[in-house]
Design a protein around this motif. Structure first.
Motif, PDB file in Angstrom:
ATOM      1  N   SER A  23       0.842  -1.177   0.000  1.00 19.70           N
ATOM      2  CA  SER A  23       0.000   0.000   0.000  1.00 19.70           C
ATOM      3  C   SER A  23       0.888   1.241   0.000  1.00 19.70           C
ATOM      4  O   SER A  23       1.908   1.270   0.695  1.00 19.70           O
ATOM      5  CB  SER A  23      -0.859  -0.049   1.260  1.00 19.70           C
ATOM      6  N   ASN A  24       0.530   2.229  -0.807  1.00 23.72           N
ATOM      7  CA  ASN A  24       1.264   3.503  -0.883  1.00 23.72           C
ATOM      8  C   ASN A  24       2.522   3.430  -1.762  1.00 23.72           C
ATOM      9  O   ASN A  24       3.274   4.398  -1.850  1.00 23.72           O
ATOM     10  CB  ASN A  24       1.640   3.991   0.535  1.00 23.72           C
ATOM     11  N   GLY A  41       2.670   3.438  -4.912  1.00 26.19           N
ATOM     12  CA  GLY A  41       2.512   4.313  -6.076  1.00 26.19           C
ATOM     13  C   GLY A  41       1.858   3.658  -7.284  1.00 26.19           C
ATOM     14  O   GLY A  41       1.997   4.140  -8.412  1.00 26.19           O
ATOM     15  N   LYS A  42       1.106   2.577  -7.062  1.00 25.59           N
ATOM     16  CA  LYS A  42       0.483   1.839  -8.166  1.00 25.59           C
ATOM     17  C   LYS A  42      -0.535   2.686  -8.930  1.00 25.59           C
ATOM     18  O   LYS A  42      -0.503   2.761 -10.159  1.00 25.59           O
ATOM     19  CB  LYS A  42      -0.217   0.568  -7.621  1.00 25.59           C
ATOM     20  N   SER A  43      -1.427   3.322  -8.185  1.00 19.94           N
ATOM     21  CA  SER A  43      -2.473   4.104  -8.839  1.00 19.94           C
ATOM     22  C   SER A  43      -1.871   5.330  -9.531  1.00 19.94           C
ATOM     23  O   SER A  43      -2.311   5.714 -10.624  1.00 19.94           O
ATOM     24  CB  SER A  43      -3.538   4.525  -7.822  1.00 19.94           C
ATOM     25  N   SER A  44      -0.855   5.912  -8.919  1.00 22.33           N
ATOM     26  CA  SER A  44      -0.184   7.077  -9.537  1.00 22.33           C
ATOM     27  C   SER A  44       0.455   6.689 -10.869  1.00 22.33           C
ATOM     28  O   SER A  44       0.420   7.454 -11.829  1.00 22.33           O
ATOM     29  CB  SER A  44       0.916   7.612  -8.604  1.00 22.33           C
ATOM     30  N   GLY A  50      -3.900   2.390   1.677  1.00 24.10           N
ATOM     31  CA  GLY A  50      -5.181   1.686   1.713  1.00 24.10           C
ATOM     32  C   GLY A  50      -6.256   2.324   0.862  1.00 24.10           C
ATOM     33  O   GLY A  50      -7.440   2.073   1.061  1.00 24.10           O
ATOM     34  N   LYS A  51      -5.838   3.167  -0.099  1.00 21.50           N
ATOM     35  CA  LYS A  51      -6.829   3.882  -0.902  1.00 21.50           C
ATOM     36  C   LYS A  51      -7.606   2.938  -1.828  1.00 21.50           C
ATOM     37  O   LYS A  51      -8.820   2.996  -1.891  1.00 21.50           O
ATOM     38  CB  LYS A  51      -6.126   4.967  -1.745  1.00 21.50           C
ATOM     39  N   THR A  52      -6.888   2.077  -2.553  1.00 20.24           N
ATOM     40  CA  THR A  52      -7.555   1.207  -3.528  1.00 20.24           C
ATOM     41  C   THR A  52      -8.063  -0.043  -2.824  1.00 20.24           C
ATOM     42  O   THR A  52      -7.281  -0.777  -2.222  1.00 20.24           O
ATOM     43  CB  THR A  52      -6.566   0.839  -4.655  1.00 20.24           C
ATOM     44  N   LYS A  92       9.161   5.704  -6.844  1.00 18.09           N
ATOM     45  CA  LYS A  92       9.515   6.928  -6.102  1.00 18.09           C
ATOM     46  C   LYS A  92      11.035   7.082  -5.964  1.00 18.09           C
ATOM     47  O   LYS A  92      11.532   7.437  -4.892  1.00 18.09           O
ATOM     48  CB  LYS A  92       8.872   6.936  -4.709  1.00 18.09           C
ATOM     49  N   ASP A 129      12.875   9.223  -6.968  1.00 19.61           N
ATOM     50  CA  ASP A 129      13.263  10.614  -6.652  1.00 19.61           C
ATOM     51  C   ASP A 129      13.478  10.836  -5.163  1.00 19.61           C
ATOM     52  O   ASP A 129      14.166  11.770  -4.753  1.00 19.61           O
ATOM     53  CB  ASP A 129      12.175  11.577  -7.175  1.00 19.61           C
ATOM     54  N   VAL A 184       7.295   8.743 -10.955  1.00 20.56           N
ATOM     55  CA  VAL A 184       6.166   9.380 -11.641  1.00 20.56           C
ATOM     56  C   VAL A 184       6.344  10.897 -11.538  1.00 20.56           C
ATOM     57  O   VAL A 184       6.093  11.639 -12.483  1.00 20.56           O
ATOM     58  CB  VAL A 184       4.840   8.899 -10.994  1.00 20.56           C
TER      59      VAL A 184
HETATM   60  N1  LIG Z   1       7.845  11.476  -4.454  1.00 19.27           N
HETATM   61  C1  LIG Z   1       7.010  10.692  -5.147  1.00 19.27           C
HETATM   62  N2  LIG Z   1       5.774  10.410  -4.651  1.00 19.27           N
HETATM   63  C2  LIG Z   1       4.976   9.587  -5.365  1.00 19.27           C
HETATM   64  C3  LIG Z   1       5.392   9.022  -6.603  1.00 19.27           C
HETATM   65  N3  LIG Z   1       4.396   8.215  -7.053  1.00 19.27           N
HETATM   66  C4  LIG Z   1       3.400   8.297  -6.135  1.00 19.27           C
HETATM   67  N4  LIG Z   1       3.731   9.114  -5.112  1.00 19.27           N
HETATM   68  C5  LIG Z   1       2.897   9.462  -3.937  1.00 19.27           C
HETATM   69  O1  LIG Z   1       2.719   8.298  -3.130  1.00 19.27           O
HETATM   70  C6  LIG Z   1       1.425   8.309  -2.494  1.00 19.27           C
HETATM   71  C7  LIG Z   1       0.706   7.003  -2.750  1.00 19.27           C
HETATM   72  O2  LIG Z   1       0.389   6.874  -4.121  1.00 19.27           O
HETATM   73  P1  LIG Z   1      -0.739   5.878  -4.680  1.00 19.27           P
HETATM   74  O3  LIG Z   1      -0.560   5.904  -6.148  1.00 19.27           O
HETATM   75  O4  LIG Z   1      -2.080   6.209  -4.122  1.00 19.27           O
HETATM   76  O5  LIG Z   1      -0.249   4.495  -4.063  1.00 19.27           O
HETATM   77  P2  LIG Z   1      -0.930   3.046  -4.188  1.00 19.27           P
HETATM   78  O6  LIG Z   1       0.193   2.080  -4.338  1.00 19.27           O
HETATM   79  O7  LIG Z   1      -1.973   3.054  -5.253  1.00 19.27           O
HETATM   80  O8  LIG Z   1      -1.606   2.885  -2.739  1.00 19.27           O
HETATM   81  P3  LIG Z   1      -2.849   1.917  -2.304  1.00 19.27           P
HETATM   82  O9  LIG Z   1      -4.009   2.231  -3.187  1.00 19.27           O
HETATM   83  O10 LIG Z   1      -3.054   2.262  -0.869  1.00 19.27           O
HETATM   84  O11 LIG Z   1      -2.355   0.515  -2.461  1.00 19.27           O
HETATM   85  C8  LIG Z   1       0.703   9.552  -3.051  1.00 19.27           C
HETATM   86  O12 LIG Z   1       0.831  10.602  -2.099  1.00 19.27           O
HETATM   87  C9  LIG Z   1       1.472   9.869  -4.326  1.00 19.27           C
HETATM   88  O13 LIG Z   1       1.409  11.232  -4.686  1.00 19.27           O
HETATM   89  C10 LIG Z   1       6.710   9.364  -7.119  1.00 19.27           C
HETATM   90  O14 LIG Z   1       7.168   8.935  -8.197  1.00 19.27           O
HETATM   91  N5  LIG Z   1       7.465  10.182  -6.346  1.00 19.27           N
END
Ligand SMILES: Nc1nc2c(ncn2[C@@H]2O[C@H](COP(=O)(O)OP(=O)(O)OP(=O)(O)O)[C@@H](O)[C@H]2O)c(=O)[nH]1
Ligand SMILES: [Mg+2]
Length: 200
Positions: free
Chosen positions: A36-37, A39-42, A61-63, A147, A149, A178
């Protein structure tokens, strides 16, 4: 970003909480998995060029469902709930019996999993467990260090080494940011070659 990526059409089709809701139209599927977190959805938003295609959040835990996005009318990208939060792991997902396992083992059209690991957080025990389960199910897996960066060189090297320790030294994890638009084209090319592979 090259021309092929600029012409992507992405359309949300299904939020599945039951196996019976998973698209069964024969189009190939590539799924995003990871903690979780991570960055999958991003990543999905960035690939589609639509900032609001998928909901993202700074809170883990968003998705919560298995979300299907039809790409170029040709294949699906699949956003899975993150493991390691809100009671989700490979075997459990609040809404779906047998969780992600059921999808990975039963979906005839799943061709591969892109597994995101936060470059700074590194490989956690739940990642190792999930990756082993995906491999045991016979599903190809592409590790991505997300991430990047946020992580310095030594943190990135540590994450890369941990990934290679379980997947082998021949595996080259892709670096992704991203935010800084690093690695997107490489991931897109991997997706295209994965969906072009004949059904298993
Ligand atoms: N610095 C940085 N932050 C990022 C990057 N990609 C995503 N994030 C941040 O990471 C956080 C989580 O991103 P999501 O895309 O919601 O992550 P997820 O994996 O879909 O999370 P779940 O749905 O909980 O499983 C957000 O605040 C994004 O803005 C990146 O390349 N660099
Ligand atoms: Mg998400």
């Amino acid at each position: 970003m090259n021309e092929t990526m600029m012409n992507i059409t992405a359309e949300f089709t299904t939020a599945a909480t039951k196996l019976s809701q998973i698209p069964d139209d024969g189009l190939p599927q590539v799924a995003f998995l990871g903690r979780s977190n991570a960055g999958k959805s991003s990543l999905l938003n960035a690939l589609s060029g639509k900032k609001k295609l998928v909901r993202i959040s700074s809170k883990p835990g968003k998705t919560r469902e298995i979300n299907f996005f039809k790409i170029n009318q040709a294949f699906y990208l699949v956003d899975l709930p993150g493991v390691g939060f809100a009671g989700v792991d490979f075997n459990k997902m609040s809404e779906m019996e047998n969780g992600i396992r059921a999808y990975v083992e039963k979906s005839k059209n799943l061709r591969g999993i892109i597994y995101l690991i936060d470059s700074k957080v590194g490989l956690q025990p739940i990642d190792v467990e999930t990756i082993e389960n995906v491999r045991a199910a016979g599903c190809p897996i592409l590790p991505v260090m997300s991430k990047c960066d946020k992580a310095n060189q030594s943190e990135q090297a540590k994450t890369r080494n941990a990934i290679q320790k379980i997947l082998g030294n021949d595996v080259k994890p892709l670096r992704l940011s991203v935010l800084k638009k690093v690695g997107m084209e490489e991931i897109w090319q991997e997706i295209l070659s994965t969906v072009a592979v004949e059904a298993k």
